[in-house]
Design a protein around this motif. Structure first.
Motif, PDB file in Angstrom:
ATOM      1  N   PRO A  42       0.804  -1.236   0.000  1.00 41.23           N
ATOM      2  CA  PRO A  42       0.000   0.000   0.000  1.00 41.23           C
ATOM      3  C   PRO A  42       0.827   1.273   0.000  1.00 41.23           C
ATOM      4  O   PRO A  42       0.287   2.350  -0.291  1.00 41.23           O
ATOM      5  CB  PRO A  42      -0.836  -0.124   1.279  1.00 41.23           C
ATOM      6  CG  PRO A  42      -0.117  -1.099   2.126  1.00 41.23           C
ATOM      7  CD  PRO A  42       0.587  -2.036   1.207  1.00 41.23           C
ATOM      8  N   THR A  43       2.126   1.178   0.333  1.00 38.13           N
ATOM      9  CA  THR A  43       2.967   2.371   0.272  1.00 38.13           C
ATOM     10  C   THR A  43       3.434   2.670  -1.150  1.00 38.13           C
ATOM     11  O   THR A  43       3.918   3.773  -1.414  1.00 38.13           O
ATOM     12  CB  THR A  43       4.198   2.198   1.180  1.00 38.13           C
ATOM     13  OG1 THR A  43       4.967   1.069   0.735  1.00 38.13           O
ATOM     14  CG2 THR A  43       3.764   1.986   2.623  1.00 38.13           C
ATOM     15  N   HIS A  44       3.297   1.708  -2.052  1.00 39.70           N
ATOM     16  CA  HIS A  44       3.692   1.907  -3.443  1.00 39.70           C
ATOM     17  C   HIS A  44       2.515   2.314  -4.322  1.00 39.70           C
ATOM     18  O   HIS A  44       2.686   3.104  -5.258  1.00 39.70           O
ATOM     19  CB  HIS A  44       4.329   0.627  -3.999  1.00 39.70           C
ATOM     20  CG  HIS A  44       5.716   0.407  -3.500  1.00 39.70           C
ATOM     21  ND1 HIS A  44       6.612  -0.467  -4.106  1.00 39.70           N
ATOM     22  CD2 HIS A  44       6.393   0.931  -2.442  1.00 39.70           C
ATOM     23  CE1 HIS A  44       7.758  -0.466  -3.449  1.00 39.70           C
ATOM     24  NE2 HIS A  44       7.648   0.377  -2.436  1.00 39.70           N
ATOM     25  N   ASN A  45       1.339   1.737  -4.072  1.00 39.63           N
ATOM     26  CA  ASN A  45       0.147   2.087  -4.844  1.00 39.63           C
ATOM     27  C   ASN A  45      -1.087   1.636  -4.066  1.00 39.63           C
ATOM     28  O   ASN A  45      -0.977   1.066  -2.981  1.00 39.63           O
ATOM     29  CB  ASN A  45       0.196   1.469  -6.249  1.00 39.63           C
ATOM     30  CG  ASN A  45       0.032  -0.043  -6.232  1.00 39.63           C
ATOM     31  OD1 ASN A  45      -1.021  -0.569  -6.551  1.00 39.63           O
ATOM     32  ND2 ASN A  45       1.079  -0.777  -5.843  1.00 39.63           N
ATOM     33  N   ASP A  46      -2.268   1.871  -4.643  1.00 48.13           N
ATOM     34  CA  ASP A  46      -3.532   1.614  -3.934  1.00 48.13           C
ATOM     35  C   ASP A  46      -4.189   0.290  -4.317  1.00 48.13           C
ATOM     36  O   ASP A  46      -5.365   0.078  -4.018  1.00 48.13           O
ATOM     37  CB  ASP A  46      -4.525   2.753  -4.221  1.00 48.13           C
ATOM     38  CG  ASP A  46      -3.960   4.107  -3.851  1.00 48.13           C
ATOM     39  OD1 ASP A  46      -3.170   4.172  -2.891  1.00 48.13           O
ATOM     40  OD2 ASP A  46      -4.314   5.104  -4.524  1.00 48.13           O
ATOM     41  N   PHE A  47      -3.436  -0.610  -4.956  1.00 47.15           N
ATOM     42  CA  PHE A  47      -4.051  -1.848  -5.430  1.00 47.15           C
ATOM     43  C   PHE A  47      -4.597  -2.694  -4.287  1.00 47.15           C
ATOM     44  O   PHE A  47      -5.722  -3.210  -4.354  1.00 47.15           O
ATOM     45  CB  PHE A  47      -3.036  -2.655  -6.239  1.00 47.15           C
ATOM     46  CG  PHE A  47      -3.548  -4.002  -6.675  1.00 47.15           C
ATOM     47  CD1 PHE A  47      -4.401  -4.110  -7.765  1.00 47.15           C
ATOM     48  CD2 PHE A  47      -3.193  -5.146  -5.985  1.00 47.15           C
ATOM     49  CE1 PHE A  47      -4.881  -5.350  -8.162  1.00 47.15           C
ATOM     50  CE2 PHE A  47      -3.676  -6.392  -6.371  1.00 47.15           C
ATOM     51  CZ  PHE A  47      -4.519  -6.493  -7.468  1.00 47.15           C
ATOM     52  N   LEU A  48      -3.836  -2.862  -3.228  1.00 45.04           N
ATOM     53  CA  LEU A  48      -4.265  -3.707  -2.113  1.00 45.04           C
ATOM     54  C   LEU A  48      -5.505  -3.134  -1.432  1.00 45.04           C
ATOM     55  O   LEU A  48      -6.434  -3.877  -1.066  1.00 45.04           O
ATOM     56  CB  LEU A  48      -3.132  -3.848  -1.094  1.00 45.04           C
ATOM     57  CG  LEU A  48      -3.427  -4.747   0.118  1.00 45.04           C
ATOM     58  CD1 LEU A  48      -3.755  -6.156  -0.332  1.00 45.04           C
ATOM     59  CD2 LEU A  48      -2.256  -4.751   1.089  1.00 45.04           C
ATOM     60  N   ILE A  49      -5.556  -1.818  -1.263  1.00 45.71           N
ATOM     61  CA  ILE A  49      -6.729  -1.183  -0.645  1.00 45.71           C
ATOM     62  C   ILE A  49      -7.953  -1.340  -1.547  1.00 45.71           C
ATOM     63  O   ILE A  49      -9.051  -1.632  -1.066  1.00 45.71           O
ATOM     64  CB  ILE A  49      -6.438   0.304  -0.374  1.00 45.71           C
ATOM     65  CG1 ILE A  49      -5.217   0.437   0.528  1.00 45.71           C
ATOM     66  CG2 ILE A  49      -7.639   0.988   0.253  1.00 45.71           C
ATOM     67  CD1 ILE A  49      -4.757   1.851   0.745  1.00 45.71           C
ATOM     68  N   LEU A  50      -7.760  -1.159  -2.850  1.00 46.43           N
ATOM     69  CA  LEU A  50      -8.866  -1.325  -3.784  1.00 46.43           C
ATOM     70  C   LEU A  50      -9.393  -2.750  -3.748  1.00 46.43           C
ATOM     71  O   LEU A  50     -10.611  -2.975  -3.710  1.00 46.43           O
ATOM     72  CB  LEU A  50      -8.395  -0.972  -5.195  1.00 46.43           C
ATOM     73  CG  LEU A  50      -9.386  -1.250  -6.328  1.00 46.43           C
ATOM     74  CD1 LEU A  50     -10.650  -0.417  -6.161  1.00 46.43           C
ATOM     75  CD2 LEU A  50      -8.732  -0.976  -7.683  1.00 46.43           C
TER      76      LEU A  50
END
Length: 259
Positions: free
Chosen positions: A167-175
């Motif tokens: 999640p610190t690199h992009n929002d894929f996991l949160i999405l």
């Protein structure tokens, strides 16, 4: 996925194809509900969420994006996503999000509200306010790499490696967590109670009006209606004239006999 979307000079028809597909799934559900004996094997094929990927141009939404998002927001839950987030720095990513949200508000585009599920995820994934993440900026990747004795799905770049699940690199996991976990049931309920019910009401209302006025399109044509009425009037006049003529003949014949 919609292959070739946005690659043509005139992309209005492409948007219509998407809306037609969504409405077709509504029609399938409506047809199943109207059956006397419903099939136990029928499945819900309605579109519960539309992930709309936006190019990171740094200029907000394009005209095509605005046109498509407006139409989509009337038929399903829309989730805006910034694609290829690895092309941007952190400051550029924040700027893109602000510009996209500005255009969404200015054009009255309705997007799915993740506020309800954010409260459960703030402590786990994001120290600040998760509502500031929308639109989600994601990076895709299919390669796998062991980093610090842990396996990650990554995207390899010439200048480094992007961890897709970080999640610190992009929002894929949160999405992914929002879609498949925290808001999955709410997406389905919103589709059924809001978008499907609205379409169902419109469909049944139009069908009822057509039944009352007639199914043939020619019956709605004023010219045809007026010509039909004129024909009836002529027939009535002709029948009256014929009856008058027959009465006159009868009277004349009687008078001749009496003479």
């Amino acid at each position: 996925m919609i292959p070739g979307f946005g690659d043509f000079i005139d992309n209005k028809r492409a948007t219509g194809v998407v809306i037609k597909h969504i409405e077709t799934q509504f029609d399938n559900m409506l047809d199943e509900e109207c059956k006397i004996q419903r099939s136990k094997k029928s499945r819900d094929s309605r579109i519960h969420a539309a992930l709309y990927f936006i190019r990171p141009t740094g200029k907000g939404l394009r005209e095509l994006d605005i046109h498509c998002l407006k139409l989509l927001s009337e038929r399903c839950n829309v989730i805006p996503i910034i694609s290829k987030a690895d092309l941007m720095t952190a400051d550029e990513c924040r700027l893109n999000k602000r510009l996209i949200l500005r255009d969404i508000r200015n054009h009255g585009i309705k997007i799915y509200d993740f506020t309800m599920c954010f409260e459960d995820l703030e402590d786990e994934f994001f120290p600040g306010r998760l509502s500031e993440i929308v639109p989600f900026a994601v990076v895709s990747g299919t390669d796998r790499m062991i980093i610090d004795k842990e396996e990650f799905k990554v995207r390899k770049l010439p200048h480094g490696v992007v961890r897709v699940d970080d999640p610190t690199h992009n929002d894929f996991l949160i999405l992914r967590t929002c879609l498949l976990g925290a808001s999955l049931q709410d997406l389905k309920e919103t589709t059924h109670s809001t978008y499907y019910e609205r379409y169902r009401t419109e469909k049944l209302t139009n069908t009822t009006m057509q039944d009352l006025l007639g199914d043939s399109p020619s019956k709605f044509d004023r010219t045809n209606v007026s010509s039909t009425l004129m024909d009836r009037l002529r027939n009535n006049i002709d029948s009256r004239q014929s009856s008058i003529m027959s009465a006159e003949r009868y009277i004349n014949s009687k008078s001749k006999v009496n003479i």
